[in-house]
Design a protein around this motif. Sequence first.
Motif, PDB file in Angstrom:
ATOM      1  N   ARG A   2     -12.408  -7.153  -4.505  1.00 56.65           N
ATOM      2  CA  ARG A   2     -11.385  -6.230  -3.980  1.00 56.65           C
ATOM      3  C   ARG A   2     -10.119  -6.372  -4.818  1.00 56.65           C
ATOM      4  NH1 ARG A   2      -9.584  -5.011   2.198  1.00 56.65           N
ATOM      5  NH2 ARG A   2     -11.276  -3.522   1.876  1.00 56.65           N
ATOM      6  N   LEU A   4      -6.153  -4.428  -6.035  1.00 63.62           N
ATOM      7  CA  LEU A   4      -5.117  -3.405  -5.939  1.00 63.62           C
ATOM      8  C   LEU A   4      -4.792  -2.967  -7.364  1.00 63.62           C
ATOM      9  CD1 LEU A   4      -2.649  -4.732  -3.210  1.00 63.62           C
ATOM     10  CD2 LEU A   4      -4.021  -2.640  -3.103  1.00 63.62           C
ATOM     11  N   LEU A  34       1.204  -5.478   1.144  1.00 59.76           N
ATOM     12  CA  LEU A  34      -0.123  -4.872   1.073  1.00 59.76           C
ATOM     13  C   LEU A  34      -1.143  -5.881   0.548  1.00 59.76           C
ATOM     14  CD1 LEU A  34      -1.746  -2.233   1.366  1.00 59.76           C
ATOM     15  CD2 LEU A  34      -1.101  -1.671  -0.982  1.00 59.76           C
ATOM     16  N   THR A  35      -0.757  -6.651  -0.444  1.00 62.82           N
ATOM     17  CA  THR A  35      -1.643  -7.674  -1.005  1.00 62.82           C
ATOM     18  C   THR A  35      -2.014  -8.711   0.044  1.00 62.82           C
ATOM     19  OG1 THR A  35      -0.638  -7.383  -3.190  1.00 62.82           O
ATOM     20  CG2 THR A  35      -1.862  -9.416  -2.811  1.00 62.82           C
ATOM     21  N   GLU A  38      -4.273  -7.002   2.932  1.00 63.44           N
ATOM     22  CA  GLU A  38      -5.629  -6.613   2.548  1.00 63.44           C
ATOM     23  C   GLU A  38      -6.433  -7.751   1.952  1.00 63.44           C
ATOM     24  OE1 GLU A  38      -6.995  -3.913   3.358  1.00 63.44           O
ATOM     25  OE2 GLU A  38      -5.217  -2.786   4.006  1.00 63.44           O
ATOM     26  N   LYS A  39      -5.791  -8.917   1.745  1.00 60.25           N
ATOM     27  CA  LYS A  39      -6.491 -10.093   1.206  1.00 60.25           C
ATOM     28  C   LYS A  39      -7.279  -9.744  -0.061  1.00 60.25           C
ATOM     29  CE  LYS A  39      -6.923 -12.604   5.588  1.00 60.25           C
ATOM     30  NZ  LYS A  39      -5.957 -11.785   6.342  1.00 60.25           N
ATOM     31  N   VAL A  40      -6.584  -9.146  -1.003  1.00 59.65           N
ATOM     32  CA  VAL A  40      -7.263  -8.719  -2.225  1.00 59.65           C
ATOM     33  C   VAL A  40      -7.497  -9.905  -3.145  1.00 59.65           C
ATOM     34  CG1 VAL A  40      -6.272  -6.405  -2.071  1.00 59.65           C
ATOM     35  CG2 VAL A  40      -5.119  -8.141  -3.437  1.00 59.65           C
ATOM     36  N   LEU A 248      -6.418   0.884  -3.555  1.00 60.04           N
ATOM     37  CA  LEU A 248      -7.117  -0.263  -2.992  1.00 60.04           C
ATOM     38  C   LEU A 248      -8.601  -0.042  -3.256  1.00 60.04           C
ATOM     39  CD1 LEU A 248      -7.256  -2.863  -1.250  1.00 60.04           C
ATOM     40  CD2 LEU A 248      -7.353  -1.364   0.768  1.00 60.04           C
ATOM     41  N   ASP A 250     -12.638  -1.484  -3.718  1.00 59.13           N
ATOM     42  CA  ASP A 250     -13.724  -2.452  -3.556  1.00 59.13           C
ATOM     43  C   ASP A 250     -14.787  -2.115  -4.594  1.00 59.13           C
ATOM     44  OD1 ASP A 250     -13.038  -4.150  -1.200  1.00 59.13           O
ATOM     45  OD2 ASP A 250     -12.927  -2.195  -0.223  1.00 59.13           O
ATOM     46  N   ILE A 261      -3.247   4.115  -1.172  1.00 60.39           N
ATOM     47  CA  ILE A 261      -2.236   3.698  -0.202  1.00 60.39           C
ATOM     48  C   ILE A 261      -0.883   4.207  -0.676  1.00 60.39           C
ATOM     49  CG2 ILE A 261      -1.224   1.765   1.040  1.00 60.39           C
ATOM     50  CD1 ILE A 261      -4.227   2.016   1.459  1.00 60.39           C
TER      51      ILE A 261
END
Length: 396
Positions: A2, A4, A34-35, A38-40, A248, A250, A261
Amino acid sequence: MRILHTSDWHLGRSFHGEGLGDAHARYLDHLVELTRAEKVDAVVVSGDIYDRALPNPRTVELLDDALVRLLDTGSRVVVTSGNHDSATRLGFGSRVMEHSGLHIRAAYEGIARPIAIPGYGSHDTAGHVVALPYLEPSVAAGAFDTESTHRAVLTEAVTRGRTALPDDGLPVVGMAHAFFAGATTSESERDICVGGLGVAPRSVVDAFDYAALGHLHGAQTLSESVRYSGSPVAMSFSEAAHTKGTWLVDVARGSVSAEFIEAPIHRSLAILRGELDNLLADPKLEHAESAWCQVTLTDEIRPAAAMDRVRARFPHTLRLIFDTPRTETQPITYAERLKGRDDVELCCDFLAHVRGGRGPNATERTAIGKAVSAALRRGDEPMADDGSMFSLEDLR
């Protein structure tokens, strides 16, 4: 994996004289949150971090603070240089910074060092990033022994990056800063295309599971796996209709899921056109009262104190354009235009010309008459009947 995907921050830029520091700070706050939310696994920034090769100290501090906070979320950060950046300055200390999770690719040597991205909160590798810095064809062609075109140098760079990847079946994200065929440009981008040499086909990056592109300021999708994030902040009125934000994404081997986003808007843009009195009275333009405005006036006679009157209602007007309607007329000779007109009339015509059609009022016309009479009393040569003598040059 995942990620960004963002790009073209252009930190340090101004908008028609208005600093964008607050707008950039607001976006970076948003990106950090956001980071974290979303646990990117990684934030990838595809070039043009700075707006100029020598950013001022406050701009450097803004970037430093943002990178520290992004790393504090537990995500990795991958940054590449763009055509606005100084590759040497941006890349300083990059090998040391990798130990903290910040990966900067600004030199050609980094192309052959793909970045293994661990999963969020894990030590296991979730995927890989091949990060290509901006490649100036005239320079990169010598290093790569290729033709001096974006297509040639990008093809070679992608080949070198993919050759260095381990064969572990994990997804691969490619980063590039270039203009790819099929994309749409804006007025605020620095042209890197000369005779079509700057345009690269999308197929160059089709080898990646996802291509995170930078350079163009409008977010756009060339295919499900090839996208521009665009700039997070508008930099010209040509971007008034843009929606700014961050992808964002995946990424799995052979498949992509992406969501755009939206970024916070520091101040909206408005493009207004019409006669001044109509614009000032139009109730539908209330939204423009708090926006940065570009106003084009179409009055037949240029209004006096136009900017002051416009800003009385639209205080954030940054650009005022006059587009006076022109009627088609048959051209006449210089002598024909002057025939039968005295010095006072010529002065009045000249004043109307430089003021966009607004001639002198009664007071001004009287002053012009007195000035011409005084010149004649001093013995200055008056204009001949055919308008070809010296006093016309004096009027200029």
